[in-house]
Scaffold this active site. Structure first.
Site, PDB file in Angstrom:
ATOM      1  N   ASP A  25       0.847  -1.198   0.000  1.00  0.00           N
ATOM      2  CA  ASP A  25       0.000   0.000   0.000  1.00  0.00           C
ATOM      3  C   ASP A  25       0.880   1.245   0.000  1.00  0.00           C
ATOM      4  O   ASP A  25       1.711   1.414   0.894  1.00  0.00           O
ATOM      5  CB  ASP A  25      -0.892  -0.030   1.251  1.00  0.00           C
ATOM      6  CG  ASP A  25      -1.648   1.272   1.447  1.00  0.00           C
ATOM      7  OD1 ASP A  25      -1.937   1.954   0.429  1.00  0.00           O
ATOM      8  OD2 ASP A  25      -1.956   1.611   2.612  1.00  0.00           O
ATOM      9  N   ASN A  27      -0.474   4.587  -0.472  1.00  0.00           N
ATOM     10  CA  ASN A  27      -1.127   5.856  -0.119  1.00  0.00           C
ATOM     11  C   ASN A  27      -1.785   5.829   1.256  1.00  0.00           C
ATOM     12  O   ASN A  27      -2.579   6.694   1.590  1.00  0.00           O
ATOM     13  CB  ASN A  27      -2.139   6.268  -1.197  1.00  0.00           C
ATOM     14  CG  ASN A  27      -3.282   5.267  -1.304  1.00  0.00           C
ATOM     15  OD1 ASN A  27      -3.236   4.203  -0.689  1.00  0.00           O
ATOM     16  ND2 ASN A  27      -4.297   5.618  -2.070  1.00  0.00           N
ATOM     17  N   ASP A  29      -4.075   4.021   2.666  1.00  0.00           N
ATOM     18  CA  ASP A  29      -5.478   3.682   2.922  1.00  0.00           C
ATOM     19  C   ASP A  29      -5.638   2.243   3.427  1.00  0.00           C
ATOM     20  O   ASP A  29      -6.752   1.762   3.606  1.00  0.00           O
ATOM     21  CB  ASP A  29      -6.351   3.934   1.682  1.00  0.00           C
ATOM     22  CG  ASP A  29      -6.004   3.007   0.522  1.00  0.00           C
ATOM     23  OD1 ASP A  29      -5.021   2.225   0.643  1.00  0.00           O
ATOM     24  OD2 ASP A  29      -6.698   3.063  -0.508  1.00  0.00           O
ATOM     25  N   ASP A  33      -1.942  -1.465  -3.645  1.00  0.00           N
ATOM     26  CA  ASP A  33      -2.317  -0.772  -4.882  1.00  0.00           C
ATOM     27  C   ASP A  33      -1.298  -1.040  -5.994  1.00  0.00           C
ATOM     28  O   ASP A  33      -0.252  -1.660  -5.765  1.00  0.00           O
ATOM     29  CB  ASP A  33      -2.499   0.733  -4.633  1.00  0.00           C
ATOM     30  CG  ASP A  33      -1.405   1.301  -3.739  1.00  0.00           C
ATOM     31  OD1 ASP A  33      -0.227   1.153  -4.109  1.00  0.00           O
ATOM     32  OD2 ASP A  33      -1.729   1.877  -2.673  1.00  0.00           O
ATOM     33  N   ASP A 102      -6.171 -12.007 -14.164  1.00  0.00           N
ATOM     34  CA  ASP A 102      -7.210 -12.949 -13.775  1.00  0.00           C
ATOM     35  C   ASP A 102      -8.433 -12.670 -14.646  1.00  0.00           C
ATOM     36  O   ASP A 102      -8.828 -11.521 -14.828  1.00  0.00           O
ATOM     37  CB  ASP A 102      -7.564 -12.733 -12.289  1.00  0.00           C
ATOM     38  CG  ASP A 102      -7.837 -14.036 -11.563  1.00  0.00           C
ATOM     39  OD1 ASP A 102      -8.697 -14.794 -12.043  1.00  0.00           O
ATOM     40  OD2 ASP A 102      -7.198 -14.280 -10.522  1.00  0.00           O
ATOM     41  N   ASP A 204     -10.589 -18.033 -14.004  1.00  0.00           N
ATOM     42  CA  ASP A 204     -11.310 -18.422 -12.793  1.00  0.00           C
ATOM     43  C   ASP A 204     -12.371 -19.489 -13.102  1.00  0.00           C
ATOM     44  O   ASP A 204     -13.159 -19.323 -14.040  1.00  0.00           O
ATOM     45  CB  ASP A 204     -11.984 -17.158 -12.250  1.00  0.00           C
ATOM     46  CG  ASP A 204     -12.455 -17.284 -10.822  1.00  0.00           C
ATOM     47  OD1 ASP A 204     -11.606 -17.405  -9.939  1.00  0.00           O
ATOM     48  OD2 ASP A 204     -13.689 -17.246 -10.608  1.00  0.00           O
ATOM     49  N   GLU A 265      -8.433 -22.475 -14.009  1.00  0.00           N
ATOM     50  CA  GLU A 265      -8.756 -23.068 -12.702  1.00  0.00           C
ATOM     51  C   GLU A 265      -9.899 -24.059 -12.897  1.00  0.00           C
ATOM     52  O   GLU A 265     -10.934 -23.706 -13.460  1.00  0.00           O
ATOM     53  CB  GLU A 265      -9.171 -21.970 -11.712  1.00  0.00           C
ATOM     54  CG  GLU A 265      -9.301 -22.516 -10.298  1.00  0.00           C
ATOM     55  CD  GLU A 265     -10.193 -21.663  -9.403  1.00  0.00           C
ATOM     56  OE1 GLU A 265     -10.050 -21.756  -8.181  1.00  0.00           O
ATOM     57  OE2 GLU A 265     -11.055 -20.912  -9.911  1.00  0.00           O
ATOM     58  N   HIS A 341      -4.311 -17.706  -3.251  1.00  0.00           N
ATOM     59  CA  HIS A 341      -5.123 -16.844  -2.386  1.00  0.00           C
ATOM     60  C   HIS A 341      -6.338 -17.566  -1.790  1.00  0.00           C
ATOM     61  O   HIS A 341      -7.066 -16.976  -0.998  1.00  0.00           O
ATOM     62  CB  HIS A 341      -5.587 -15.637  -3.193  1.00  0.00           C
ATOM     63  CG  HIS A 341      -6.517 -16.044  -4.304  1.00  0.00           C
ATOM     64  ND1 HIS A 341      -6.075 -16.782  -5.394  1.00  0.00           N
ATOM     65  CD2 HIS A 341      -7.831 -15.867  -4.484  1.00  0.00           C
ATOM     66  CE1 HIS A 341      -7.104 -17.029  -6.184  1.00  0.00           C
ATOM     67  NE2 HIS A 341      -8.183 -16.487  -5.656  1.00  0.00           N
ATOM     68  N   ASP A 342      -6.583 -18.803  -2.203  1.00  0.00           N
ATOM     69  CA  ASP A 342      -7.716 -19.571  -1.670  1.00  0.00           C
ATOM     70  C   ASP A 342      -7.281 -20.664  -0.699  1.00  0.00           C
ATOM     71  O   ASP A 342      -8.128 -21.366  -0.143  1.00  0.00           O
ATOM     72  CB  ASP A 342      -8.468 -20.276  -2.816  1.00  0.00           C
ATOM     73  CG  ASP A 342      -9.148 -19.310  -3.760  1.00  0.00           C
ATOM     74  OD1 ASP A 342      -9.544 -18.217  -3.308  1.00  0.00           O
ATOM     75  OD2 ASP A 342      -9.279 -19.652  -4.952  1.00  0.00           O
TER      76      ASP A 342
END
Ligand code: GLC
Ligand code: CA
Length: 572
Positions: A25, A27, A29, A33, A102, A204, A265, A341-342
């Site tokens: 990140d 900025n 928040d 990003d 993706d 996906d 996938e 990520h899963d």
């Protein structure tokens, strides 16, 4: 032709997956990003990866962190602008790093303008972009199928008096691929990104685009495996009769006109489907993410859900991978992954995330990268990042995790403690804690409050510490990737399965005409001994790489392997 041998650059490649929300990140928040990704390309170049796969960065209401897309041609404002994207892509290409996007086209967001239109009336031109069914005569849902994130796959739409199908959350309505206009839309958006210069797609749940029941109109209930509840439904919606046809059309319309890397996938994919889809002549995709090796440590596998766990038996793991290796090596190609990520963190799941963390992370890397196929590294795997165990359910963010917790504890009589134990083992948020860049506040990920808490072990496990330590998991990955560039047998060599007599030792061989590789790993925390077959032991061998340097490894028929020791030998 994208798939002829000289153009098959993806075979030599190592792919690094970035989950943009959790990467860097810039900025403050609390959300990673695109500028953050660009700022870390030197790090990726040092690691030596060839391709970056970005989880979705398109406009999305983030019900499922970007896997619910409301505009396929726009960048999610939290991640940056199209100018940031173009700068990032140019910076990647300047370093010789390719970009894989993706592609999430089994479903859209319910906030996508197509769906906003589609739900208005049955004669709206967009209505047929999605899948609608009438409720049963008694007003109940059309089938007993449970969505991947719990609840029925059917959601009522008052304006039309029908329900739409959503295999994931109710904010992710499935597209109707039988409609040729839908296919044309998808092909056009693929060209949009390829024309911008992206180098491929990770697709996906691509084997869900043709539903088994769509052609004959039947809509069977799923077999009842848990009385009184909705039933697992993946088998009802994967691998329909027109899957290969749709993919062939995609190849002809889009992929054949570009030089891409494509990976689909494919939950529930069998070896035979893997062979068909990745066949270099007649298939449409370069490789699949199959799930068989990810389902070995859950009681119900992919059909019954992943939350009930059992220990991983390495003989199953080894045999499953060997089956895929053997089946695909002559005509197709494999992807090689242990994390994404899963999935939970590979070192926690398959190795030892305590005292032997570093060594076992290296063993897993050796075992995986030694096989035939394109290896994938999930962000932080190269640091040996571990699972996280937040005590409070409120600290979790993942829709799948939160829905599981609610349904398990309120409808299925599971205790808080038992639900949390499952979550600690297998929640997707294990992989989604922020990338630890340093021991500074918030692991150097963000100057603000991260969207999800950092793993508290970041003071030990972080990129800065790993770069400074020559024995780190990071530097081991670097060596492994570098070897791949030097040794064609590591990329192209034929795979030969081998079953060591010790159930905790795994290994296999790779062969070219001139040389062979032997990969040998002790996947346990105890000292192990393994006899090599005579014909191997007699060959001259050179030690290429290992994770126990102090053991002074000697080539002999009787090998002793330290806890989680991995050895990579070159036999001539
Ligand atoms: C895939 C993605 C997962 C997502 C789901 C629905 O399995 O990897 O993160 O939730 O599809 O798009
Ligand atoms: Ca940010």
């Amino acid at each position: 032709m994208t798939q002829s041998a000289p153009a098959a650059w993806w075979k030599n490649s190592v792919v690094y997956q970035i989950y943009p929300r959790s990467f860097c990140d810039t900025n403050g928040d609390g959300i990673g990003d695109l500028v953050g990704i660009t700022s870390k390309l030197d790090y990726l170049q040092m690691l030596g990866v060839d391709v970056v796969w970005l989880s979705p960065i398109y406009a999305s209401p983030n019900d499922d962190n970007g896997y619910d897309i409301s505009d396929y041609r726009a960048i999610m404002p939290e991640f940056g602008t199209m100018a940031d994207f173009e700068a990032m892509l140019a910076a990647m290409h300047a370093r010789g790093i390719k970009l894989m996007m993706d592609l999430v086209v089994n479903h859209t967001s319910d906030e996508h303008p197509w769906f906003q239109q589609a739900r208005q009336s049955r004669d709206n031109p967009y209505h047929d972009y999605y899948l609608w069914r009438e409720p049963k005569a008694d007003g109940s849902a059309p089938t007993n199928w449970e969505a991947a994130f719990n609840g029925s796959v059917w959601q009522c739409n008052e304006a039309t008096g029908e329900s739409y199908l959503h295999m994931f959350s109710k904010k992710q309505p499935d597209l109707n691929w039988e409609n040729p206009v839908v296919r044309a839309e998808v092909f056009a958006l693929m060209r949009f990104w390829l024309d911008k210069g992206v180098d491929g797609f990770r697709m996906d749940v691509i084997n869900m685009i043709s539903k088994p029941w769509q052609l004959d109109g039947s809509l069977p209930d799923a077999p009842v495996v848990r009385d009184g509840f909705l039933q697992p439904a993946f088998a009802m919606t994967c691998n329909g009769p027109r899957l290969n046809e749709f993919l062939a059309e995609m190849r002809k319309e889009v992929l054949d006109h570009y030089n891409t890397l494509t990976v689909g996938e494919a939950p529930l994919a069998t070896v035979q489907q893997g062979r068909d889809i990745t066949n270099a002549q007649t298939g449409a995709l370069n490789m699949l993410f199959q799930f068989e090796h990810m389902d070995l440590d859950s009681v119900g596998g992919h059909v019954n859900g992943k939350w009930a766990r059992k220990p991983l038996d390495w003989r199953d793991m080894s045999a499953t991978m060997a089956r895929w290796q053997t089946a695909l090596q002559d005509t197709g190609w494999n992807s090689l992954y242990l994390c994404n990520h899963d999935q939970p963190r590979s070192v926690s799941r398959c190795g030892d995330d305590g005292d032997l963390r570093v060594r076992s992370a290296k063993a897993l890397a050796t075992w995986l990268h030694g096989m035939q196929g394109t290896p994938y590294i999930y962000q932080g795997e190269e640091l040996g990042m571990t699972n996280v165990a937040f005590e409070r359910i409120e600290d979790y963010r993942d829709i799948e995790t939160l829905n599981f917790y609610r349904v398990a504890t309120t409808e299925r009589g599971v205790s808080h403690a038992a639900a949390m134990a499952s979550i600690h083992a297998v929640s997707r948020d294990n992989a989604r804690t922020p990338m630890p860049w340093s021991a500074a506040t918030n692991a150097g990920f963000s100057a603000g409050q991260p969207w999800i808490r950092v793993n508290p072990n970041f003071t030990q496990i972080n990129a800065e510490a790993a770069l400074a330590d020559p024995d780190s998991v990071f530097h081991y990955y670097r060596q492994l990737i570098a070897l791949r560039k030097q040794l064609p047998v590591l990329v192209h060599g034929r795979f030969e399965a081998w079953s060591p007599s010790d159930p905790k030792v795994v290994g296999y061989l790779r062969h070219s005409d001139e040389v062979s590789l032997l990969v040998l790993c002790n996947m346990s925390g105890q000292l192990r001994h393994q006899m090599l077959p005579e014909h191997l032991a007699q060959r001259p061998a050179q030690f290429l790489l290992g994770n126990v340097p102090e053991s002074g490894v000697v080539w002999q028929q009787h090998l002793s392997l330290q806890p989680f020791e991995a050895q990579l030998w070159l036999l001539s």
